[in-house]
Design a protein around this motif. Structure first.
Motif, PDB file in Angstrom:
ATOM      1  N   PRO A  47      54.441  28.051  11.106  1.00 16.97           N
ATOM      2  CA  PRO A  47      53.448  28.165  12.176  1.00 16.97           C
ATOM      3  C   PRO A  47      53.865  29.141  13.276  1.00 16.97           C
ATOM      4  O   PRO A  47      53.011  29.839  13.842  1.00 16.97           O
ATOM      5  N   LEU A  48      55.169  29.198  13.580  1.00 18.26           N
ATOM      6  CA  LEU A  48      55.648  30.124  14.614  1.00 18.26           C
ATOM      7  C   LEU A  48      55.504  31.579  14.150  1.00 18.26           C
ATOM      8  O   LEU A  48      55.126  32.454  14.936  1.00 18.26           O
ATOM      9  N   ILE A  49      55.827  31.837  12.877  1.00 16.14           N
ATOM     10  CA  ILE A  49      55.680  33.187  12.328  1.00 16.14           C
ATOM     11  C   ILE A  49      54.207  33.594  12.339  1.00 16.14           C
ATOM     12  O   ILE A  49      53.859  34.741  12.668  1.00 16.14           O
ATOM     13  N   ALA A  50      53.339  32.647  11.998  1.00 18.55           N
ATOM     14  CA  ALA A  50      51.904  32.935  12.007  1.00 18.55           C
ATOM     15  C   ALA A  50      51.431  33.310  13.411  1.00 18.55           C
ATOM     16  O   ALA A  50      50.612  34.230  13.584  1.00 18.55           O
ATOM     17  N   THR A  51      51.961  32.621  14.410  1.00 14.71           N
ATOM     18  CA  THR A  51      51.602  32.926  15.803  1.00 14.71           C
ATOM     19  C   THR A  51      52.162  34.268  16.229  1.00 14.71           C
ATOM     20  O   THR A  51      51.462  35.087  16.849  1.00 14.71           O
ATOM     21  N   ASP A  52      53.427  34.525  15.882  1.00 11.88           N
ATOM     22  CA  ASP A  52      54.091  35.761  16.305  1.00 11.88           C
ATOM     23  C   ASP A  52      53.426  36.999  15.699  1.00 11.88           C
ATOM     24  O   ASP A  52      53.213  38.008  16.377  1.00 11.88           O
ATOM     25  N   PHE A  53      53.098  36.930  14.420  1.00  9.93           N
ATOM     26  CA  PHE A  53      52.512  38.087  13.740  1.00  9.93           C
ATOM     27  C   PHE A  53      50.989  38.022  13.670  1.00  9.93           C
ATOM     28  O   PHE A  53      50.362  38.888  13.073  1.00  9.93           O
ATOM     29  N   GLN A  54      50.409  36.979  14.266  1.00 12.05           N
ATOM     30  CA  GLN A  54      48.961  36.775  14.257  1.00 12.05           C
ATOM     31  C   GLN A  54      48.414  36.815  12.822  1.00 12.05           C
ATOM     32  O   GLN A  54      47.464  37.535  12.502  1.00 12.05           O
ATOM     33  N   ASN A 175      60.546  31.357  23.759  1.00  8.30           N
ATOM     34  CA  ASN A 175      59.908  32.523  23.170  1.00  8.30           C
ATOM     35  C   ASN A 175      59.702  32.316  21.671  1.00  8.30           C
ATOM     36  O   ASN A 175      60.657  32.034  20.932  1.00  8.30           O
ATOM     37  N   VAL A 176      58.471  32.432  21.217  1.00  7.27           N
ATOM     38  CA  VAL A 176      58.135  32.136  19.817  1.00  7.27           C
ATOM     39  C   VAL A 176      58.882  33.061  18.861  1.00  7.27           C
ATOM     40  O   VAL A 176      59.461  32.612  17.859  1.00  7.27           O
ATOM     41  N   ALA A 177      58.885  34.367  19.161  1.00  8.07           N
ATOM     42  CA  ALA A 177      59.520  35.347  18.277  1.00  8.07           C
ATOM     43  C   ALA A 177      61.017  35.088  18.155  1.00  8.07           C
ATOM     44  O   ALA A 177      61.597  35.173  17.060  1.00  8.07           O
ATOM     45  N   THR A 178      61.638  34.759  19.275  1.00 12.55           N
ATOM     46  CA  THR A 178      63.080  34.481  19.262  1.00 12.55           C
ATOM     47  C   THR A 178      63.379  33.174  18.546  1.00 12.55           C
ATOM     48  O   THR A 178      64.348  33.068  17.789  1.00 12.55           O
ATOM     49  N   LYS A 179      62.525  32.199  18.768  1.00 13.01           N
ATOM     50  CA  LYS A 179      62.767  30.857  18.214  1.00 13.01           C
ATOM     51  C   LYS A 179      62.771  30.872  16.692  1.00 13.01           C
ATOM     52  O   LYS A 179      63.709  30.368  16.051  1.00 13.01           O
ATOM     53  N   TRP A 180      61.742  31.459  16.067  1.00 15.21           N
ATOM     54  CA  TRP A 180      61.703  31.410  14.602  1.00 15.21           C
ATOM     55  C   TRP A 180      62.792  32.282  13.988  1.00 15.21           C
ATOM     56  O   TRP A 180      63.323  31.954  12.925  1.00 15.21           O
ATOM     57  N   ARG A 181      63.176  33.344  14.682  1.00 16.27           N
ATOM     58  CA  ARG A 181      64.259  34.193  14.167  1.00 16.27           C
ATOM     59  C   ARG A 181      65.599  33.466  14.227  1.00 16.27           C
ATOM     60  O   ARG A 181      66.436  33.617  13.322  1.00 16.27           O
ATOM     61  N   CYS A 182      65.800  32.685  15.264  1.00 24.05           N
ATOM     62  CA  CYS A 182      67.024  31.880  15.347  1.00 24.05           C
ATOM     63  C   CYS A 182      67.053  30.819  14.245  1.00 24.05           C
ATOM     64  O   CYS A 182      68.093  30.594  13.608  1.00 24.05           O
ATOM     65  N   MET A 183      65.917  30.180  14.024  1.00 22.02           N
ATOM     66  CA  MET A 183      65.838  29.130  13.004  1.00 22.02           C
ATOM     67  C   MET A 183      66.099  29.705  11.613  1.00 22.02           C
ATOM     68  O   MET A 183      66.889  29.160  10.837  1.00 22.02           O
TER      69      MET A 183
END
Length: 508
Positions: A47-54, A175-183
């Protein structure tokens, strides 16, 4: 012949399992954690990737579902890699695939580059899925082999829990972009550990592969850490015999036996491919990938509530993997698979009904239904799928049959994961889970009707079963030639589940 039996009985004697054996199995199971972590982290990060990349729903489905598609190529290339380079080198190659694929994803700035990273990880998953149980089986004594091989499945379940917990670890990152990249980036830790374990000699090469490469002295060094000294000669003889039998079986028949099968082989393929397809048709991979969407759809709105539900579900799956591993050899394949599928159908029905209501009670019941679904899967269809498939095919076609069974399994997993959200939107959540429940019941009927009990049955006995059932003796003739002209047992003594004496199939 008598001497061979004495040797086999000597090798199969029980003895204390060494610490080295447990350590090697644990190390291989750690590689399975990589596979599970990717599933678990995708549930959170999707879901975070979907939000980050729309991303649209279709793009998200392609991203998550494509993993299963690319595993096909990894699984098909794994036998060549393990035979040519060895098991531990294949571990390293799979780990490097994880590292490269994860690195590509976390630096991605477009959907296209994200998919390239997903492709690399998918191939690595396919390789790892194949080599883990193979390595554990080859370094384990026979009397504990089944239990230790189940550690690979337990490793996947543990990895799922770790992936679920990643959202808790990085909960404070806003930050959504940072969060999913860390995960996703945290998934690099386990592959690095895997590479270091091989590099520093913690995981030795498989004795089976060493002997196949004429490195018997090196194989004996490894075997001395696993077996009593007075059993090593017999173990080496046993390995050499199995290698020779495998070589003969690969040359005994060509692919024509699979693509233009005799009646007995056709029946084996129907049951084996059916079993492999059912494992994914019940929706397990798809449900795991989209658990966050399901939990949100149930009405749980807080992030901590969603994470708590994920952790509970992950732990349930982990616990019941061990329950299933203990029950499978004690209860038998057929009854446990039937209970597993019927239990999953009941659990999915609960989830379907609870989605019709929106309340605190329905939220709890949804999580309960999902927990029961994962628990029933883990005691039967989960651990039993490849065990049963490996026990169905005759020795002469076993390798080819297993290879063929992988394809529909992965294709079904791809289709389910790549259409999950679209189907849920079309059918609604209650309708979608009701359809999955129907699929589970249909699968239970198929296995109850066509799957024989394989517990405590040799491959020769299974060949005789299918020969008697179809009236096709050609498979017995092939097995006879493979085993150096030894006459097959009397197929009239084979018990066929559901057949009475008066309508038992007669060989002609």
């Amino acid at each position: 012949m008598h001497d061979n039996k004495e040797e086999e009985s000597h090798v199969e004697k029980t003895f204390p399992v060494t610490r080295a054996t447990y350590a090697y199995a644990l190390g291989a199971a750690l590689n399975s954690c990589n596979l599970g972590y990717d599933i678990g982290v995708s549930t959170n990060a999707g879901p975070l990737i979907a939000t980050d990349f729309q991303l649209t729903s279709l793009q998200l489905e392609l991203f998550l579902g494509s993993l299963n598609f690319w595993t096909i190529f990894g699984a098909l290339s794994s036998p060549c890699m393990t035979d040519r380079y060895g098991r531990t080198t294949t571990f390293v190659m799979a780990a490097m695939g994880f590292l490269v694929g994860i690195a590509v994803m976390i630096v991605s700035s477009s959907f296209e580059s994200l998919m390239v990273g997903r492709m690399i990880v998918g191939v690595a998953v396919g390789v790892g899925e194949a080599v883990d149980p193979m390595y554990i089986a080859e370094i384990s004594p026979k009397h504990v082999r089944g239990r230790l091989v189940s550690w690979a499945e337990a490793g996947v379940a543990l990895g799922v829990v770790l992936g679920f917990s990643s959202s808790l670890v990085f909960y404070a990152v806003e930050n959504v972009a940072t969060k999913w990249r860390c995960m996703v980036g945290a998934g690099m830790i386990l592959p690095i550990i895997m590479v270091l374990m091989v590099a520093f000699g913690f995981l030795p090469e498989s004795p089976q592969w060493l002997i196949s490469q004429n490195q018997e002295s090196a194989a004996r060094v490894v075997l001395e850490r696993i077996y009593p000294s007075d059993a090593i000669d017999d173990v080496v003889d046993d390995i050499q015999s199995s290698i020779e039998l495998e070589r003969q079986s690969s040359n005994a028949v060509g692919w024509n036996a699979i693509f233009a099968p005799s009646p007995a082989v056709k029946r084996m393929l129907m049951v084996g491919i059916g079993m492999a397809t059912i494992q994914q048709a019940v929706g397990i991979d798809a449900v795991m990938f989209y658990l966050m969407f399901v939990i949100k759809g149930s009405g749980i709105a807080t992030e901590l509530g969603e994470v708590a539900a994920l952790m509970v579900l992950g732990l349930v799956k982990l616990v019941f993997v061990f329950v299933g591993a203990n029950l499978f050899d004690r209860v038998g394949r057929r009854p446990l698979l039937f209970v597993s599928l019927c239990g999953m159908a009941a659990a999915l029905s609960i989830v379907s009904i609870t989605f019709l209501f929106q309340s605190r009670v329905s939220e709890a019941c949804t999580v309960l239904g999902l927990a029961l679904y994962l628990a029933f899967f883990s005691i039967g269809v989960g651990p039993g799928n490849w065990v049963v498939v490996s026990e169905i095919f005759a020795t002469s076609i076993r390798a080819k049959g297993m290879c063929v069974a992988v394809l529909p399994n992965r294709i079904m997993a791809t289709l389910m994961a790549s259409s999950f959200l679209s189907l849920a939107q079309w059918l609604t959540w209650p309708g979608f889970f009701f359809v999955l429940a129907i699929i589970c019941l249909a699968s239970a009927w198929f296995l109850w009707s066509y799957l024989p009990e394989t517990k405590d049955k040799s491959l020769e006995e299974m060949s005789m079963y299918f020969a008697a059932l179809t009236g096709d003796r050609s498979i017995l003739d092939t097995e006879d030639r493979l085993h150096h002209g030894q006459p097959p047992c009397d197929e009239s003594s084979v018990e066929l589940p559901g057949w009475h004496e008066e309508n038992r199939p007669v060989m002609t």
